[in-house]
Every structure is written in C-alpha cells, then in structure tokens.
Motif scaffolding. Sequence first.
Motif, mmCIF file in Angstrom:
data_model
loop_
_atom_site.group_PDB
_atom_site.id
_atom_site.type_symbol
_atom_site.label_atom_id
_atom_site.label_comp_id
_atom_site.label_asym_id
_atom_site.label_seq_id
_atom_site.Cartn_x
_atom_site.Cartn_y
_atom_site.Cartn_z
ATOM 1 N N LEU A 246 -11.953 5.901 21.248
ATOM 2 C CA LEU A 246 -11.853 4.479 21.585
ATOM 3 C C LEU A 246 -13.218 3.889 21.938
ATOM 4 O O LEU A 246 -13.498 2.727 21.639
ATOM 5 C CB LEU A 246 -10.895 4.286 22.756
ATOM 6 C CG LEU A 246 -9.409 4.280 22.387
ATOM 7 C CD1 LEU A 246 -8.554 4.162 23.642
ATOM 8 C CD2 LEU A 246 -9.102 3.155 21.418
ATOM 9 N N HIS B 171 -8.977 2.479 10.847
ATOM 10 C CA HIS B 171 -7.983 1.434 10.581
ATOM 11 C C HIS B 171 -7.803 0.538 11.802
ATOM 12 O O HIS B 171 -7.772 -0.690 11.698
ATOM 13 C CB HIS B 171 -6.635 2.076 10.220
ATOM 14 C CG HIS B 171 -6.431 2.293 8.759
ATOM 15 N ND1 HIS B 171 -6.765 3.466 8.126
ATOM 16 C CD2 HIS B 171 -5.922 1.500 7.797
ATOM 17 C CE1 HIS B 171 -6.471 3.368 6.837
ATOM 18 N NE2 HIS B 171 -5.945 2.194 6.615
ATOM 19 N N LEU B 172 -7.654 1.161 12.946
ATOM 20 C CA LEU B 172 -7.446 0.392 14.172
ATOM 21 C C LEU B 172 -8.598 -0.562 14.411
ATOM 22 O O LEU B 172 -8.401 -1.723 14.774
ATOM 23 C CB LEU B 172 -7.318 1.356 15.355
ATOM 24 C CG LEU B 172 -5.921 1.499 15.946
ATOM 25 C CD1 LEU B 172 -4.929 1.807 14.848
ATOM 26 C CD2 LEU B 172 -5.901 2.567 17.014
ATOM 27 N N THR C 214 -7.185 12.885 10.097
ATOM 28 C CA THR C 214 -6.214 11.806 10.302
ATOM 29 C C THR C 214 -6.628 10.901 11.450
ATOM 30 O O THR C 214 -6.526 9.676 11.363
ATOM 31 C CB THR C 214 -4.819 12.389 10.574
ATOM 32 O OG1 THR C 214 -4.476 13.281 9.520
ATOM 33 C CG2 THR C 214 -3.788 11.292 10.664
ATOM 34 N N THR C 215 -7.102 11.497 12.512
ATOM 35 C CA THR C 215 -7.518 10.694 13.667
ATOM 36 C C THR C 215 -8.653 9.743 13.301
ATOM 37 O O THR C 215 -8.638 8.563 13.670
ATOM 38 C CB THR C 215 -7.972 11.611 14.813
ATOM 39 O OG1 THR C 215 -6.912 12.514 15.118
ATOM 40 C CG2 THR C 215 -8.281 10.795 16.044
ATOM 41 N N THR D 239 -8.390 -3.424 12.090
ATOM 42 C CA THR D 239 -7.257 -4.276 12.473
ATOM 43 C C THR D 239 -7.629 -5.182 13.635
ATOM 44 O O THR D 239 -7.413 -6.404 13.592
ATOM 45 C CB THR D 239 -6.050 -3.408 12.863
ATOM 46 O OG1 THR D 239 -5.555 -2.737 11.711
ATOM 47 C CG2 THR D 239 -4.942 -4.256 13.462
ATOM 48 N N VAL E 85 -11.289 -2.120 3.250
ATOM 49 C CA VAL E 85 -11.050 -0.696 3.046
ATOM 50 C C VAL E 85 -12.366 0.035 2.842
ATOM 51 O O VAL E 85 -12.489 1.211 3.202
ATOM 52 C CB VAL E 85 -10.061 -0.383 1.901
ATOM 53 C CG1 VAL E 85 -9.004 -1.443 1.774
ATOM 54 C CG2 VAL E 85 -10.761 -0.125 0.616
ATOM 55 N N ALA F 251 0.822 0.406 22.045
ATOM 56 C CA ALA F 251 0.970 1.769 21.539
ATOM 57 C C ALA F 251 1.365 2.756 22.633
ATOM 58 O O ALA F 251 1.972 3.791 22.355
ATOM 59 C CB ALA F 251 -0.337 2.214 20.879
ATOM 60 N N ASP G 18 -9.361 8.561 10.363
ATOM 61 C CA ASP G 18 -8.815 7.529 9.485
ATOM 62 C C ASP G 18 -8.084 6.470 10.308
ATOM 63 O O ASP G 18 -8.287 5.264 10.128
ATOM 64 C CB ASP G 18 -7.866 8.187 8.482
ATOM 65 C CG ASP G 18 -7.723 7.386 7.199
ATOM 66 O OD1 ASP G 18 -8.448 6.398 7.031
ATOM 67 O OD2 ASP G 18 -6.879 7.754 6.378
ATOM 68 N N LEU G 19 -7.255 6.918 11.224
ATOM 69 C CA LEU G 19 -6.498 5.982 12.047
ATOM 70 C C LEU G 19 -7.422 5.141 12.922
ATOM 71 O O LEU G 19 -7.227 3.933 13.069
ATOM 72 C CB LEU G 19 -5.500 6.738 12.926
ATOM 73 C CG LEU G 19 -4.235 7.203 12.214
ATOM 74 C CD1 LEU G 19 -3.427 8.129 13.108
ATOM 75 C CD2 LEU G 19 -3.400 5.997 11.798
ATOM 76 N N ALA G 20 -8.405 5.777 13.496
ATOM 77 C CA ALA G 20 -9.325 5.036 14.360
ATOM 78 C C ALA G 20 -10.046 3.946 13.573
ATOM 79 O O ALA G 20 -10.188 2.810 14.043
ATOM 80 C CB ALA G 20 -10.324 5.995 14.992
#
Lengths: 172, 172
Positions: A64, A132-133, A125-126, A136, A107, A169, A128-130
């Motif tokens: 974060l 994306h977040l 995965t983490t 966003t 992207v 979340a 990638d998600l971070a």
Amino acid sequence: MALYGERGYEQTTVAQIAERAGLTKRTFFRYFADKREVLFWGAELLERQMVGAIEATPESASALGMIGAALEAAAARFEEFREFAVPRHRIIAASRELQERELIKGVSMIAAMTSALRARGLGDTTADLAAHLCVTVMQVAFRQWVDDPEPRAFQQVADEVLAQLRELACAG
Amino acid sequence: MALYGERGYEQTTVAQIAERAGLTKRTFFRYFADKREVLFWGAELLERQMVGAIEATPESASALGMIGAALEAAAARFEEFREFAVPRHRIIAASRELQERELIKGVSMIAAMTSALRARGLGDTTADLAAHLCVTVMQVAFRQWVDDPEPRAFQQVADEVLAQLRELACAG
DNA sequence: CATACTGATGACACCAAGTGACATCGGCTA
DNA sequence: TAGCCGATGTCACTTGGTGTCATCAGTATG
C-alpha cells in the motif's frame, strides 16, 4: 486539441489538423500512429514517473505504501498540467474511441507497475492486483477531481478514495 | 471468429467475412457497428447477469457480498462457454484494437454495476469503487483461469484472487 | 386475386483513416 | 563541389464505414 475542442473529435479530419499545423496528412501519420494518439503524448512520462516512484520507495515499504507513492507522483503531474488536463479530459470523455485509447494506456501502466512491484518482491497476483488498485484509485479520483466544482488538491481526493477503498475491502 | 483465428484479426477484411457468411459487406455493417463488434455479441448478457445477481442479493448483504454474487454469476457464464471463451480470448489478446474494445465493455459493466450498487444504498464513491473492484477481480481471475495449464473452476480462482485483494488492502 | 406495405438485403458511390513508394529539398560533411 | 541524409511532399491504393436507392420476398388488406 484546439480543433478537437471546436468541432469534436469525430468531426475533425486529419487533413484539417495537418492543414492548421501547416503540414501534410502524411507527415501527421509519421509523427502519430493514428488520429487519437495526438492526445496522448505525455502518457509514457506519467507511467515512468509512477514506476519510478515505486522503485524509489524505501525497502521497508508495504504494498500500500508503494501504491501511495505512485499516486503522489501522479498527483504532482496532474497538478502541474491541470489547465491542460481538464479540457483534454472533456474531449476524451465525449468520444468512445478516445476513451478506448485512454483505457489501453491504463493497462500499459498496470503492466509496468506490476513488473516494478514484482521486482520489489511482491507475488505475481499481489503485484497485479496492487497495480490495478492503484490505477483504479487514480481514475476514480481523477474523475472526481475534474468534476469538482470548487478545486481541491488531487492528492487529497486520491487519499480519500484510497481510504474508502480500504474501508470497503476490509469490511466484515 | 474462424477467420480471425486463421489469419489474425487485422489481416482479415470485412469483405472476406461477409463472403464466407454469404452476405455483403453492407449487410455485415447493418448487424455489427464495426469490425470488432462481432466478437462481443453476448457481452451485454454477462453485464445483465452480474447486475441481476447484485439486485437479487438479500437485503442484509454487504458490499463485498454483492461483489461476490456478481462474480458467481460471471463464473457460471464463463464455465458455460469455456470452450468458446478461451480461443476468443486468444484472438483478443493478439490485437490491441480488440483489447481496446474489451476494455470499454468493462467500463460499461462498471457503470451498470455502480448504478445497481447505488440503488442498494451504497454511497457514490463506494459503489464506484466496488464495481471497479469486481471487474478487476474478474479480469485478473479470468486471465489466470485461461492461462492455467490444468483446468480449474473459475469460481475458485476468483475466490482466491478476491482473498488476496482483501489481504493486500487490509494490511497495515 | 390484386395491391400495397414492410423488412431485409444488394448495389453503388462516397468519405476518411492509414500505408507504401518514390520524389524533393535543405543542410551537413568529405 | 559532390554526395549523403533526414524530413517532408506527392500520389496511388487499401480498407473500414455510411448514405441512398433499388430489389425482392412475404404478408396483410381490399
């Protein structure tokens, strides 16, 4: 951008752009891959700055924390070009074609940040998600920032959005 | 889709598609707004099902619960069309133009889900963020699901991704 | 049964986005 | 001066996409 603003994106032809610039259609396409690309000149710069912010983060930083650093970099850039960014955003918002282009720049940013985050030890995965977040939050905050009647600092909007995201979340 | 698979998207002309279908170029464009749209037929259906899943959720559901319900709906649809979805995804992944179209379908889904979530009492920003999160999880999970060498249930992948997202957002 | 209507398709011309190939021209260097 | 090179212009061409009108089958209506 002047022409796009005057007649709208779809209504202005490349020939007209070239003419106003004192050039030829052919020359236009030598500088820009297509008609939309004119509006996305500095995009890689923003991307590089956000990636750079992630890389410049201290060793001890959390995921974060790195996202926050990237958002700070974005905030700096948005404030710097506020007068430019707002009308540009209006033009893009009015054309589906331009929105598509903007999305794919998103992207690209996600991909770049994902790889930077992985380099900092996050799992696939983490990371990638971070990424994306981060994008966003940036997008949601950007829309609020642009639409806000009385001007606020982007950084502040982004902080609030990020806080709401965490609240969302982590509930339950 | 056959032609796009054979020669690639950019290399196949609308005239060729029309010819193989025994129709005219003009008729093609009466059914599909543009060349890409052929690959996005059922898209509104997925969107409607996810929105429907949100609306069908019990009154007591949390935001995350509603996201979960939407993801379940998506999972059902993906499993149903697995054999179709995978090659379609490969074609799209090979063309930037098609990716752009896919992305804008994503924002359409976000908009629809946002409004459904607001109707369920979520605040504006929270609804927007929740919709974004849902689509993010769906996209990340989808890519993992498609790329996975040994087949797994989409639902399972999505659950794991969502769990990781919560872990990420709630840290610290 | 004849007529008129309608919806889907074809035919054709047209515009604008890109692209490839070659000519031109200006400045720079040997 | 001769030659090179990068940027631009010229022109022809392909393809996506649209507007317009003709055609034709099926169907309702008298």
